[in-house]
Design a protein around this motif. Structure first.
Motif, PDB file in Angstrom:
ATOM      1  N   SER A  17      48.526 -19.891  -8.139  1.00  0.00           N
ATOM      2  CA  SER A  17      47.389 -21.378  -7.761  1.00  0.00           C
ATOM      3  C   SER A  17      46.403 -20.763  -7.952  1.00  0.00           C
ATOM      4  CB  SER A  17      47.781 -21.512  -6.662  1.00  0.00           C
ATOM      5  OG  SER A  17      47.276 -22.248  -5.564  1.00  0.00           O
ATOM      6  N   LYS A  60      47.823 -30.410   5.332  1.00  0.00           N
ATOM      7  CA  LYS A  60      48.245 -30.472   4.279  1.00  0.00           C
ATOM      8  C   LYS A  60      48.197 -31.580   3.848  1.00  0.00           C
ATOM      9  CE  LYS A  60      52.254 -30.956   1.163  1.00  0.00           C
ATOM     10  NZ  LYS A  60      51.503 -29.978  -0.205  1.00  0.00           N
ATOM     11  N   GLN A  65      48.014 -28.627   0.224  1.00  0.00           N
ATOM     12  CA  GLN A  65      48.037 -27.666   0.253  1.00  0.00           C
ATOM     13  C   GLN A  65      49.148 -27.378   1.761  1.00  0.00           C
ATOM     14  OE1 GLN A  65      44.790 -25.599  -1.246  1.00  0.00           O
ATOM     15  NE2 GLN A  65      44.023 -25.196   0.284  1.00  0.00           N
ATOM     16  N   ASP A  69      42.336 -22.615   2.979  1.00  0.00           N
ATOM     17  CA  ASP A  69      41.479 -22.393   2.027  1.00  0.00           C
ATOM     18  C   ASP A  69      40.098 -21.233   2.379  1.00  0.00           C
ATOM     19  OD1 ASP A  69      40.490 -24.042   3.470  1.00  0.00           O
ATOM     20  OD2 ASP A  69      39.897 -26.100   1.715  1.00  0.00           O
ATOM     21  N   GLU A 146      54.232 -21.812  -0.398  1.00  0.00           N
ATOM     22  CA  GLU A 146      52.707 -21.018  -1.139  1.00  0.00           C
ATOM     23  C   GLU A 146      52.805 -19.768  -0.031  1.00  0.00           C
ATOM     24  OE1 GLU A 146      50.306 -23.327   0.195  1.00  0.00           O
ATOM     25  OE2 GLU A 146      50.407 -25.490  -0.473  1.00  0.00           O
TER      26      GLU A 146
END
Length: 233
Positions: A17, A60, A65, A69, A146
């Motif tokens: 990723s 999401k 995701q 971040d 993840e």
């Protein structure tokens, strides 16, 4: 109970990723961090954790995701840990060298290294054993946990534990270090609640993922913690 064999679907890795390098770069760019939202999350993890994971669903939907971040949570939590460890060192009158070693140990080992290990274990476990089966004829996109999201879950779960075992314990430590049954009982109760709540938040973090099954597995350690509580001294 967990299946005894893997389902044979290799999980995605955090190395695949582009989010991870970007995440690391933003650590040194504090202007890009959402500090206010991070403190909002920290408050609600202690009072209404389900609200935090409801916002994870929105994240999401908007950014495609599950993981953050923004490294602000890790940075602020590390800073608060360093402050708390420094306060303990000042209270117990240790040398400057020992204080520096203690602060580094708390931040790098207690929080980051142990967190990386636990997140990796949960990431492997959920991707290999807890994902729902998808039909070979299904057009549904196969999803994976993840690694960075697994680390987010650890960080979320760790913060209330930090409040209990680093902050509250600091202020009641004169009582807890006394001799007798009551100080031992209170100390054990504080640890039991802190670690049980950690596991509960772990459960919430993975239960919010719609492609995981049997996430109640993460609640099982709470039973062991409660059973061991009377035997701790």
């Amino acid at each position: 109970m967990l299946p005894t064999v893997s389902r044979g679907r290799p999980p995605s890795t955090f190395r695949q990723s582009p989010l991870f390098p970007q995440y690391l770069r933003r650590i040194i760019k504090w202007q890009q961090m959402d500090i206010e939202y991070t403190f909002w999350q920290m408050l609600h993890l202690c009072t209404s954790p389900k609200v935090v994971y409801q916002h994870t669903k929105y994240h999401k939907q908007t950014k495609n995701q599950w993981a953050r971040d923004d490294p602000a949570f890790v940075v602020i939590c590390s800073f608060l840990l360093a402050v708390a460890a420094s306060a303990y060192c000042a209270a117990y009158d240790v040398s400057v060298a020992h204080a520096g070693f203690t602060v580094l140990s708390v931040v790098l080992v207690h929080f980051l290294l142990i967190g990386i290990f636990l997140a990796t274990c949960c990431w492997f476990l959920t991707n290999n054993y807890l994902r729902e089966e998808t039909s070979s004829n299904s057009h549904v996109v196969e999803q994976h946990v993840e690694w960075l999201y697994a680390f987010d879950v650890h960080c979320n779960s760790f913060f209330p534990l930090f409040v209990a075992l680093y902050v509250i314990q600091y202020f009641v430590s004169p009582l807890l270090v006394a001799q007798g049954f009551v100080p031992v009982l209170l100390s054990n109760l504080l640890f039991m609640v802190a670690f049980s709540y950690y596991q509960y938040l772990n459960f919430l973090g993975y239960d919010v993922l719609p492609f995981l099954d049997k996430t109640t597995f993460f609640l099982y350690p709470i039973g062991f913690i409660i059973i061991l509580f009377p035997f701790c001294k």
